[in-house]
Write a protein that holds these residues in place. Structure first.
Motif, PDB file in Angstrom:
ATOM      1  N   LEU A  43       0.826  -1.204   0.000  1.00  0.00           N
ATOM      2  CA  LEU A  43       0.000   0.000   0.000  1.00  0.00           C
ATOM      3  C   LEU A  43       0.865   1.262   0.000  1.00  0.00           C
ATOM      4  O   LEU A  43       0.596   2.221  -0.736  1.00  0.00           O
ATOM      5  N   LEU A  44       1.921   1.264   0.816  1.00  0.00           N
ATOM      6  CA  LEU A  44       2.822   2.413   0.852  1.00  0.00           C
ATOM      7  C   LEU A  44       3.549   2.594  -0.477  1.00  0.00           C
ATOM      8  O   LEU A  44       3.741   3.720  -0.944  1.00  0.00           O
ATOM      9  N   ARG A  45       3.960   1.490  -1.092  1.00  0.00           N
ATOM     10  CA  ARG A  45       4.631   1.589  -2.398  1.00  0.00           C
ATOM     11  C   ARG A  45       3.673   2.122  -3.464  1.00  0.00           C
ATOM     12  O   ARG A  45       4.063   2.941  -4.295  1.00  0.00           O
ATOM     13  N   LEU A  46       2.418   1.675  -3.449  1.00  0.00           N
ATOM     14  CA  LEU A  46       1.435   2.204  -4.397  1.00  0.00           C
ATOM     15  C   LEU A  46       1.195   3.700  -4.180  1.00  0.00           C
ATOM     16  O   LEU A  46       1.077   4.468  -5.136  1.00  0.00           O
ATOM     17  N   THR A  47       1.139   4.096  -2.911  1.00  0.00           N
ATOM     18  CA  THR A  47       0.975   5.514  -2.588  1.00  0.00           C
ATOM     19  C   THR A  47       2.175   6.322  -3.077  1.00  0.00           C
ATOM     20  O   THR A  47       2.015   7.377  -3.692  1.00  0.00           O
TER      21      THR A  47
END
Length: 182
Positions: free
Chosen positions: A11-15
């Motif tokens: 999720l953090l990488r997508l953000t």
């Protein structure tokens, strides 16, 4: 617990990817043309070298995070292989995540410094204030810098997760000794 950490990292990488791409697009497509005394003057990100560097840095960082996101399924299967190869992979991810954070943050700081000179001007160097003439250009650059710093914060959390994933492989009682395979 490991699955939750992997989901949070994804999720953090997508953000971070979305914010980095947004930063690169906002800066890369930013230009404004004004007519001054019957002469067309154009302000573009290409006029400021720090902004050109920011486009390259954020594009590369987005590509790196996309690559890491696609490789995360490979590292999740690392549990069955040797602990030594998992350690090398964890060290590589840790170092690359750290480097990515530092480069993106430094690129944003350099672009912010350059943008501040555009906002305030510098009479000693005969640099004029652009934001009085090119207000939309300056607002869009300001928004892109905010997105870049937001991406930096997301990448700091990603680097923290990679540090956790690395150092949990080591024994808490013996300095730099790998935990025995259980």
């Amino acid at each position: 617990m490991g699955s939750g950490i992997q989901k949070m990292e994804a999720l953090l990488r997508l953000t971070a990817i979305s914010m980095l791409v947004l930063t690169a697009c906002l800066v890369g497509f930013d230009s404004q043309t004004k007519v001054v005394f019957y002469i067309e003057k154009k302000a573009s990100f290409k006029d400021l070298r720090a902004l050109v560097g920011l486009v390259y840095v954020t594009s590369l960082a987005a590509a790196y995070n996309l690559l890491q996101l696609s490789c995360s399924s490979f590292s999740a299967r690392c549990k069955g292989s040797s602990l030594q190869s998992c350690t090398y992979l964890a060290w590589l991810r840790f170092v690359l995540d750290q480097a990515a954070v530092y480069v993106v943050f430094a690129g944003n700081l350099a672009a912010t410094e350059h943008a501040l000179l555009v906002v305030t001007g510098e009479e000693n160097f005969q640099w004029v204030k652009w934001c009085g003439k090119y207000s939309r250009f300056c607002v869009q650059i300001g928004g892109s810098l905010l997105c870049g710093f937001g991406a930096s914060v997301a990448m700091i959390f990603i680097a923290s997760i990679s540090a956790f994933n690395l150092f949990r492989l080591y024994s808490p009682t013996k300095f730099m000794h790998l935990k025995p395979k259980s």
